[in-house]
Design a protein around this motif. Structure first.
Motif: not given
Length: 269
Positions: A23, A27, A30-31, A34, A40, A57, A60-61
């Motif tokens: 995980d 993260s 994704m950071s 972003e 996304f 995933l 997040h999408f």
């Protein structure tokens, strides 16, 4: 890419913890995204195997698609409990079934070293939209063990295990998959890219699960095909040496397994 799992449910679960990104790595991906995009809609997990990383995933999408060249692996993925926005497609890594500029994230979790690397990078570039991201990750084979005050002794024994398997590594991978990923990063034409090395992830597992994890390495599989008796002897010898150093009798005794990930991230201009 087809991956042979352990025999037994516990070993399979232990292996899948490391077959995919933990995980913390999701993260970090994704950071990275972003700070560069607000799109996304679609993520594609290439060489997804049984889909353990693909489903990470999903939160997040809007849509996540796992692809793999192995129908057997995709069958395993499809019988899992998948979020409604996750689906799977059968295709080579170098021929992705998506329109040009359609994808927001292309990732490969411990699989890209098996691809035709230059063709894959070109195909990832084709399907990524401007501002989309490419994330490739894997881990080194030299996992470490921690147990009381004998960790150094255990790791000397582990090094014997890895050294015995080194002659059986696939020539396509060579002696270091880390170098493969560095070379792929250098080949990536994007200016906005970063390399991250030795992200250590620890989990407590039975010693038998650690042995089972090493037995999934392609080098161990090659040894087992060439000389099943020698493969069994090697595993038993390493297991017994580790137990002796731990002063333990049961291979179900828990140890801390340290896996060292490396990964790179890049954003398409």
């Amino acid at each position: 890419m087809a991956v042979k799992l352990f025999e037994g449910k516990d070993h399979a679960a232990a292996y899948l913890q490391y077959r995919v990104a933990p995980d913390e790595l999701i993260s970090r991906i994704m950071s990275f995204m972003e700070t560069r995009t607000n799109h996304f809609k679609l993520a594609v997990d290439v060489g997804c195997g049984s889909g353990q990383g693909t489903i990470l995933l999903a939160p997040h999408f809007a849509k996540v698609v796992g692809t793999d060249i192995s129908k057997a692996q995709l069958e395993m993925a499809q019988v899992n409990s998948n979020p409604p926005n996750v689906s799977y497609r059968h295709c080579p890594a170098e021929e992705l079934p998506f329109a040009s500029g359609e994808v927001d994230l292309v990732t490969a979790m411990t699989a890209a070293h098996w691809f035709d690397r230059q063709k894959f990078l070109l195909e990832a570039d084709r399907v990524l939209r401007p501002g989309g991201c490419l994330a490739l990750l894997s881990y080194t084979m030299d996992m470490e063990l921690e147990f009381g005050d004998v960790s150094d002794t255990l790791n000397d024994i582990c090094k014997e295990f890895y050294a015995a398997l080194l002659p059986f590594r696939d020539p396509y991978i060579g002696s270091s998959s880390r170098q493969i990923y560095l070379n792929m990063l250098e080949s990536c034409s994007y200016q906005d890219k970063e390399w991250n090395e030795c992200f250590r992830v620890k989990n407590t597992l039975p010693l038998s699960s650690y042995i089972g994890m090493v037995q999934t390495f392609s080098s161990f599989e090659k040894l087992r095909k060439k000389d099943p008796a020698e493969a069994e002897r090697l595993s038993d010898d390493i297991r017994n040496k580790l137990l002796s150093a731990m002063k333990a009798s049961s291979p179900e005794t828990e140890v801390t397994v340290v896996v060292k990930y490396f990964y790179w991230l890049a954003s398409k201009p």
